[in-house]
Structures are given as structure tokens and as C-alpha cells.
Design an enzyme around this catalytic site. Structure first.
Site, PDB file in Angstrom:
ATOM      1  NE  ARG A  45      32.467  26.141  40.085  1.00  0.00           N
ATOM      2  CZ  ARG A  45      32.146  27.321  39.579  1.00  0.00           C
ATOM      3  NH1 ARG A  45      30.926  27.783  39.698  1.00  0.00           N
ATOM      4  NH2 ARG A  45      33.046  28.046  38.953  1.00  0.00           N
ATOM      5  CB  CYS A  69      31.367  25.018  47.629  1.00  0.00           C
ATOM      6  SG  CYS A  69      32.481  24.566  46.303  1.00  0.00           S
ATOM      7  NE  ARG A  74      34.375  27.846  43.096  1.00  0.00           N
ATOM      8  CZ  ARG A  74      34.339  26.542  43.380  1.00  0.00           C
ATOM      9  NH1 ARG A  74      33.427  26.071  44.209  1.00  0.00           N
ATOM     10  NH2 ARG A  74      35.198  25.704  42.836  1.00  0.00           N
ATOM     11  N   PRO A  75      33.158  32.352  38.583  1.00  0.00           N
ATOM     12  CG  PRO A  75      34.428  33.934  37.436  1.00  0.00           C
ATOM     13  CD  PRO A  75      34.177  33.382  38.813  1.00  0.00           C
ATOM     14  CB  ILE A  76      31.714  28.871  34.199  1.00  0.00           C
ATOM     15  CG1 ILE A  76      30.416  29.496  33.684  1.00  0.00           C
ATOM     16  CG2 ILE A  76      31.485  28.150  35.519  1.00  0.00           C
ATOM     17  CD1 ILE A  76      29.371  28.456  33.299  1.00  0.00           C
ATOM     18  CG  ASP A  77      35.222  34.200  33.031  1.00  0.00           C
ATOM     19  OD1 ASP A  77      35.353  33.358  33.934  1.00  0.00           O
ATOM     20  OD2 ASP A  77      35.883  35.254  32.995  1.00  0.00           O
TER      21      ASP A  77
END
Length: 240
Positions: A45, A69, A74-77
Site C-alpha cells: 500500500r 491489504c 481504499r481509493p487514493i482520490d
């Protein structure tokens, strides 16, 4: 843990010199630009922290989507929107993120909700932009304050203002930084729970003020333990 080995493997591939000695890591941070399309990038991650480092060093980055994981969505916006606030152009193609910028500019970005990872990425980026940047509604975890202490050793000036973080960046950083990272509070609490079911287990070198909330709930559950200056003792045979 494997995340550390993967990060060191990436650093080696982009030209950094890395040496490990017991519990210390020495890094010569000179590196060459290479697209971050290595297998190791998609294995964990925290590889997304390379985005801000590359933008600060080279003004562009091409990187595989982070892996690791899968705890729900679990976006990264928030990371990407923060980069846009600093003047970056973001493009997504398949599983690759391309980010570029002609010139990084100081920015103000308000997190829609607190995010540890996005806060870290934006602190790293802002610390290398001349001028004042502000991250509003920033994460409040101890790891953020540890990062701030580290960054402040390199000529940038970072401080917390309630729920905001103010960064006075500096393109020129110190050539040498030495830093001792804080103990892992999540691992510490994991071992605490094991200790509660052991005959006796002492866990040393922990930061107890980072564990106020979980310790509160252990006391509410009438768990059997005692706390000394910087360590925790779990004992199922006695009540302290």
C-alpha cells in the site's frame, strides 16, 4: 516486514545506495528517474508515497497502482486531488497513474475526511515547494507528528495548527538527516492483547501516550495488566 524489503528493492532499482545494519538503515538518496512500474510497487500500500517524492524531485511520475491489504474500498482520490491543488495533471490508464506538473505551487487543500496516507503524501510534496502550503482537516495520528519532526530536520518548517498542518517548504534540503522512528502502536497493542492471555508478557519500548484509547477500553473490560514508565505487563494470573 516485507513492505520494508519491497521499498528498499525499489530504492535500489532507481539508483539509491542502501545499507542495512541491524535495526538501522543508511540511504544515499541520490537517484535516477525511472518509471515506477516494478513488480514491488504493486505489492504494498505505502508505495504511493513515492508519488510525492518523485513529483518533488522530477516534476512527474508514472507509477503502478498500489497493492497491499484489501480492507474494503481504499481509493487514493484524496492524494490525487491534493496533487491537483499543487498544480499537477493526473491521468489514469489501466493500472498506471501518470502525474506531471510544469511548476509546483504552494497550495491549500482541505481533506473531505481525515486520511493518514494522503496527509503524509501532501506533507512530503509541500515540504519541497517554496512558500506556504496548508493541509486542512489533516490526519492527527502520531505517525504524522513523527513525519513532521523528520521533515523539520531538513530545512522545511512544518507545524500543526489544530486540525490543520502548515508547511513552509524549501527546495534545498539538508544533505544528512538522522532520525529514530516511533514504535509501532498497532503492533504494540497486538502484543498487549497476546500478553493479557499469557502467563506474563512484558512489552518494552512503547509510547504509552499513543495508546490512551485502547488502554481505556482494556481497563473498562477489567483486563489484568500494569503499566510502568515505558512498558506494559500483561498477566492473566494477577490483577493490578
Amino acid at each position: 516486514i516485507s513492505d520494508i524489503n519491497n521499498m528498499l528493492a525499489i530504492l535500489d532499482k532507481i539508483g539509491c545506495k542502501v545499507k542495512r545494519s541491524k535495526n538501522k538503515i543508511f540511504i544515499d538518496s541520490f537517484c535516477n528517474y525511472m518509471p515506477l512500474l516494478f513488480e514491488e510497487v504493486s505489492k504494498f500500500r505505502a508505495s504511493y508515497y513515492l508519488m510525492s517524492s518523485y513529483l518533488a524531485l522530477f516534476s512527474n511520475v508514472s507509477i503502478k497502482m498500489p497493492g497491499g491489504c484489501k480492507i474494503g474500498s481504499r481509493p487514493i482520490d484524496f492524494h490525487l486531488e491534493g496533487f491537483k491543488a499543487a498544480g499537477c495533471k493526473v491521468e489514469l490508464t489501466d493500472d498506471i497513474i501518470n502525474i506531471s506538473v510544469k511548476e509546483l505551487t504552494p497550495f491549500i487543500y482541505r481533506m473531505p475526511k481525515k486520511s493518514l496516507g494522503a496527509t503524509v503524501n501532501l506533507i512530503i510534496l509541500a515540504s519541497k515547494i517554496d512558500g506556504k502550503s496548508i493541509i486542512e482537516n489533516a490526519s492527527t495520528e502520531p505517525e504524522i507528528d513523527d513525519l513532521i519532526e523528520f521533515i523539520n530536520k531538513g530545512f522545511a518548517k512544518v507545524y500543526r495548527r489544530r486540525n490543520d498542518i502548515v508547511i513552509y517548504g524549501n527546495k534545498e534540503f539538508s544533505e544528512k538527516i538522522t532520525h529514530k522512528i516511533i514504535p509501532d502502536r498497532i503492533e504494540a497493542f497486538t502484543y498487549m492483547c497476546i500478553g493479557l492471555n499469557s502467563k506474563k508478557l512484558a512489552i518494552k519500548n512503547i509510547e504509552l501516550h499513543h495508546l490512551k484509547a485502547p488502554l481505556k477500553y482494556l481497563k473498562m473490560a477489567e483486563a489484568k495488566f500494569k503499566i510502568k514508565k515505558n512498558y506494559f505487563i500483561g498477566d492473566k494470573n494477577e490483577f493490578y
